[in-house]
Every structure is written in structure tokens, then in C-alpha cells.
Design an enzyme around this catalytic site. Structure first.
Site, mmCIF file in Angstrom:
data_model
loop_
_atom_site.group_PDB
_atom_site.id
_atom_site.type_symbol
_atom_site.label_atom_id
_atom_site.label_comp_id
_atom_site.label_asym_id
_atom_site.label_seq_id
_atom_site.Cartn_x
_atom_site.Cartn_y
_atom_site.Cartn_z
ATOM 1 N N GLY A 152 0.816 -1.197 0.000
ATOM 2 C CA GLY A 152 0.000 0.000 0.000
ATOM 3 C C GLY A 152 0.847 1.243 0.000
ATOM 4 O O GLY A 152 2.080 1.211 -0.090
ATOM 5 N N GLY A 193 2.459 4.590 1.619
ATOM 6 C CA GLY A 193 2.886 5.102 2.906
ATOM 7 C C GLY A 193 4.324 4.772 3.214
ATOM 8 O O GLY A 193 4.968 3.948 2.553
ATOM 9 N N ILE A 227 5.660 3.289 5.908
ATOM 10 C CA ILE A 227 5.993 1.974 6.479
ATOM 11 C C ILE A 227 6.043 0.897 5.398
ATOM 12 O O ILE A 227 6.992 0.102 5.372
ATOM 13 C CB ILE A 227 5.028 1.598 7.623
ATOM 14 C CG1 ILE A 227 5.131 2.631 8.756
ATOM 15 C CG2 ILE A 227 5.357 0.206 8.154
ATOM 16 C CD1 ILE A 227 4.228 2.359 9.929
ATOM 17 N N GLU A 271 -1.486 -2.412 -6.514
ATOM 18 C CA GLU A 271 -2.196 -1.277 -7.105
ATOM 19 C C GLU A 271 -1.208 -0.189 -7.518
ATOM 20 O O GLU A 271 -1.216 0.275 -8.644
ATOM 21 C CB GLU A 271 -3.258 -0.732 -6.157
ATOM 22 C CG GLU A 271 -2.777 -0.340 -4.787
ATOM 23 C CD GLU A 271 -3.920 0.063 -3.874
ATOM 24 O OE1 GLU A 271 -5.038 -0.446 -4.051
ATOM 25 O OE2 GLU A 271 -3.690 0.890 -2.971
ATOM 26 N N LEU A 310 -4.014 3.571 10.845
ATOM 27 C CA LEU A 310 -3.828 4.630 11.833
ATOM 28 C C LEU A 310 -4.130 4.152 13.247
ATOM 29 O O LEU A 310 -3.513 4.607 14.214
ATOM 30 C CB LEU A 310 -4.743 5.820 11.505
ATOM 31 C CG LEU A 310 -4.496 6.516 10.163
ATOM 32 C CD1 LEU A 310 -5.609 7.539 9.894
ATOM 33 C CD2 LEU A 310 -3.136 7.193 10.154
ATOM 34 N N GLY A 332 -7.291 0.600 -1.677
ATOM 35 C CA GLY A 332 -7.327 -0.826 -1.972
ATOM 36 C C GLY A 332 -7.033 -1.727 -0.789
ATOM 37 O O GLY A 332 -6.861 -2.937 -0.964
#
Length: 439
Positions: A223, A225, A227, A246, A321, A344
Site C-alpha cells: 500500500g 505510505g 511503512i 495497485e 492509523l 485498496g
């Protein structure tokens, strides 16, 4: 004798449709229209600037976007009676518009946006996107964001391209023919670059824990971000990894360059990297150009859990989060205030659970606000959006370790999550769990 008309060549059609951005916007966008702009780096900057400049002469026009990157005039001086924004995934450029009242947020799984467009649940009168130069057969590649743009091209009254020589011509289901195009403009500015973030020690530790869950031959989805990007730095010694994701970014591409990604052991589309949008630096965009290893596809293909789950050993890595003791993840809001969007995450967590040998992994630091707040909580903050339900979460990783949740009872889940919470908060989490009859 009547002559059969000679079909127009792609080159003559191109010339007929070419215009200036301000002229194209004036001719193609009507009052009351919904304009759908391509995602992220695929957004067409010249066309969006022209649309924004014309906003004082528009009425009841909606601009619908996912992850807009470039600030536009309508974001700085909004008048929702003229040009209103509709967000499928908030970004820093537009986030402040929600509490201010000129941005509408649309909850949705990324994979389902094409279906919303085809059913008319997401209006699309005009679609605008960056595109590669046309090839000799009359085809453009919208390689940077075919995600839902391909469905919009099918549905829209007007298809408007901004042709830029820096856009890669990629393979896959990401091509549009000149005969489908209403109008086009040309630009030559460098593509917007989004580099890798700085990675701190907490993120690096989380990445190391996740790397321990990744095996040679696995297929990866990462994803958006810092991390997930930190995870990539820990995977360069892996072998024969695959990619079905994605977003294709510089982090994942570095695994290709290092030799860790070969896609040879993928059982679904072996030898091919599969993605639905690209966002990185010029290095990535050059690598995407006519690269037979890479295919860009619409998001209802890449993110459909039934399709992505056909990859054996699919490892889906996504950030959150906040997570509660049952395993519910809030990844897109602070309480009732949207911060980003579902994207996603839900798609790929379900895909990983369908995959033979798959692993869905949620990553998050154990604390926020300089260590004063625990991200692992008894219950989510009031009004929080549940991005991924408790039944879909498998592994949860913080800098303090890994909690495996699927197949475990609520009591076992609570104990596993408390064990990877920050030590400063474990005692109060245990007390809360006792009040909730979990201990």
C-alpha cells in the site's frame, strides 16, 4: 460513380482534435457536468489549470478525483456553486476542503470505482487524463493511471487527453484509440515526482518484522505510505518475488533492479508485474516505458479479490492509523474527520485471505503524537471509519512484534495485540480488556 470515403488516418484525426487547453475546456465542459480527472501523477496539469482558470464562468460543475497531487486555483479559492470537488481518496492537496465544506468524500473500495462509473452511480460526463504520445496505429497509453480512467473513457460524453512525451507507453489494458478521443492538448513538462520518504528507526524495525513474514517466491502488494516503503528496504535479499499491486513506485521497482523480483514463481500471470497506477520518480517512469515485464491494468482487474487472490502466496502489506482489540482497523480518518480513503486496503486484505498461502499484514507504529497516544486501543475513537473489518485482518505488526489474529478468539486477539502495544500502555489496555470481559 460514387466513391467510398477514404477512412481518416490516425494522424489526421489527431490534428483535427488538437487544441489549446483553454479552448478545449470552453468547448467540452458544460454547466452541470461532472469532470473526472485521472489519479495522482496521471492527472493532466494543463487541462486542470485551464478548468480552474475558467471556474468563474462555470456553474454547478463537479471535479471528481482520487489522490490529487497538484494544487489548483479552485483548491485555494473555492466556490462550490461553480466548481465543487468530489474526492474518492483525499490527499494533502485537497484534504482541508472537507471540513471547509467544498469537498465531498465518497466512501468506496478502489476496485469498485469502475463499476460505480458503469452503473452511473459515479457520474462522468468528461474524463481528462495524461497520455503518452500516439503510436503509429493511433493508440495512446494512459499508463500512469488506467485504474478507473478506462471505465470513464467508456462512459464519458467527452474524452480529453493531455499528451506528454514523458508519459511512458506501457503494456496491458491501458490503451485508448484516437477514434475514442474528443479533444487533446499537448504539454511537455516533466512528470510530477514523488520520491521515497525518510524512514525512521521505528519504521525500519517494523519493516524487519514484516520481512520475516515474507518468503522467497511470494507475490507482493504494498500500500501507500512510509511503512510499506520501509518494508521494501528489508527485502532485497529475497529471491524470485512477484508483484501484483495497485501502486507501482520506486520502492517496489528497486526490488526489480536488485534482482529480488523476477516473477518467475508467480502461478497467475507468471513473468509479469501487474499494477494499476504508477507514482514515483523519473527513474520509475523510464523503467515503465515499453517494458515487457510490466503490465498496467484497470483497478477492477488488479484489485478484485477474486482475481488478485488467484496469486498463490500473495502478501498484502498495508498501513493503518488505529486498531482496536477486536482487530478492526481505522486507516482513513481521525474520528469522524476523513484523512485519506479506503483505497485498496480492503480489496487486498480479502485477496490475501483467498490466496493459497496468502498473508494479509497491517502495519502501524505502536504510538502517535510523540509517544503520548497508543494506536492500539480498546475500541476505535468515536466516529472512526472502519477500513478493514476484524474478520479480514490477519497479521498486525508494530515495532514491538507480530500479532496473528485470524482463527483466534476475541480474548486471544486482545492478548496478542496488547503484547505488541507500546509497553507504556499495556497495563491500561489490560484493564480495559478486563472491563470488556476479554480477560
Amino acid at each position: 460513380m460514387n466513391r467510398v470515403p477514404t477512412p481518416a488516418s490516425p494522424q489526421s484525426l489527431y490534428r483535427d482534435r488538437l487544441g489549446r487547453a483553454d479552448e478545449v475546456i470552453a468547448a467540452r465542459v458544460r454547466d452541470g457536468d461532472t469532470v473526472l480527472a485521472a489519479s495522482a501523477v496521471g492527472e493532466p496539469p494543463e487541462l486542470l489549470r485551464a478548468l480552474s482558470a475558467r471556474r468563474d464562468r462555470l456553474s454547478d460543475v463537479t471535479i471528481s478525483q482520487l489522490l490529487p497531487l497538484a494544487p489548483q486555483g479552485y483548491m485555494q479559492d473555492p466556490d462550490p456553486s461553480r466548481l465543487r470537488a468530489r474526492s474518492l481518496f483525499l490527499s494533502a492537496a485537497i484534504r482541508a476542503g472537507f471540513p471547509a465544506g467544498w469537498v465531498d468524500q465518497v466512501p468506496c473500495h478502489f476496485s469498485e470505482i469502475p463499476r460505480l462509473i458503469r452503473r452511473g452511480e459515479q457520474r462522468c460526463d468528461v474524463v481528462m487524463t495524461l497520455a503518452s504520445p500516439m503510436d503509429e496505429h493511433g493508440f495512446f497509453s494512459i499508463s500512469l493511471s488506467p485504474d478507473f480512467t478506462m471505465a470513464a473513457i467508456e462512459r464519458a460524453r467527452e474524452v480529453v487527453l493531455e499528451v506528454n512525451p514523458n508519459v511512458p507507453f506501457a503494456f496491458g489494458a491501458c490503451h485508448v484509440h484516437i477514434s475514442q478521443v474528443s479533444a487533446l492538448v499537448e504539454s511537455s513538462a516533466p512528470l510530477r515526482e514523488v520520491g521515497l520518504p525518510q524512514i525512521d528507526e521505528v519504521q525500519r524495525t517494523i519493516g524487519a518484522h514484516v520481512a520475516g513474514l515474507v518468503r522467497d517466491g511470494d507475490t507482493l502488494q504494498l500500500g501507500y505510505g512510509s511503512i510499506p516503503d520501509a518494508v521494501v528496504t528489508q527485502l532485497h535479499d529475497k529471491r524470485d518475488l512477484g508483484i501484483h499491486t495497485e501502486m507501482m513506485g520506486d520502492g517496489l521497482w528497486s526490488l526489480v533492479e536488485s534482482g529480488a523480483v523476477t516473477c518467475r514463481r508467480k502461478n497467475f500471470m507468471p513473468g509479469r508485474i501487474v499494477a494499476t497506477f504508477g507514482m514515483g520518480t523519473a527513474r520509475l517512469y523510464r523503467a515503465m516505458h515499453r517494458n515487457p515485464m510490466l503490465e498496467m491494468h484497470p483497478v477492477d482487474f488488479t484489485n478484485d479479490p477474486a482475481i488478485a487472490g488467484r496469486n498463490d502466496n500473495l502478501v498484502a502489506i498495508n498501513a493503518s492509523l488505529q486498531i482496536d482489540l477486536a482487530g478492526q482497523c481505522c486507516s482513513e480518518s481521525f474520528g469522524p474527520t476523513p484523512f485519506s480513503g479506503t483505497g485498496g486496503q480492503g480489496d487486498f486484505m480479502r485477496a490475501a485471505n483467498r490466496s493459497e498461502g496468502g498473508r494479509g499484514i497491517i502495519v502501524l507504529p505502536s504510538t502517535a503524537r510523540a509517544g503520548t497516544v497508543s494506536r492500539i486501543v480498546p475500541v476505535l475513537s468515536p466516529g472512526s471509519f472502519v477500513s478493514t473489518g476484524k474478520n479480514d485482518v490477519n497479521h498486525v505488526v508494530t515495532e514491538h512484534g507480530v500479532a496473528q489474529l485470524r482463527g483466534r478468539s476475541l480474548r486471544e486477539r486482545a492478548a496478542a495485540l496488547i503484547a505488541i502495544a507500546h509497553p507504556d500502555f499495556r497495563s491500561e489496555l489490560r484493564e480495559a480488556a478486563r472491563r470488556m470481559a476479554l480477560f
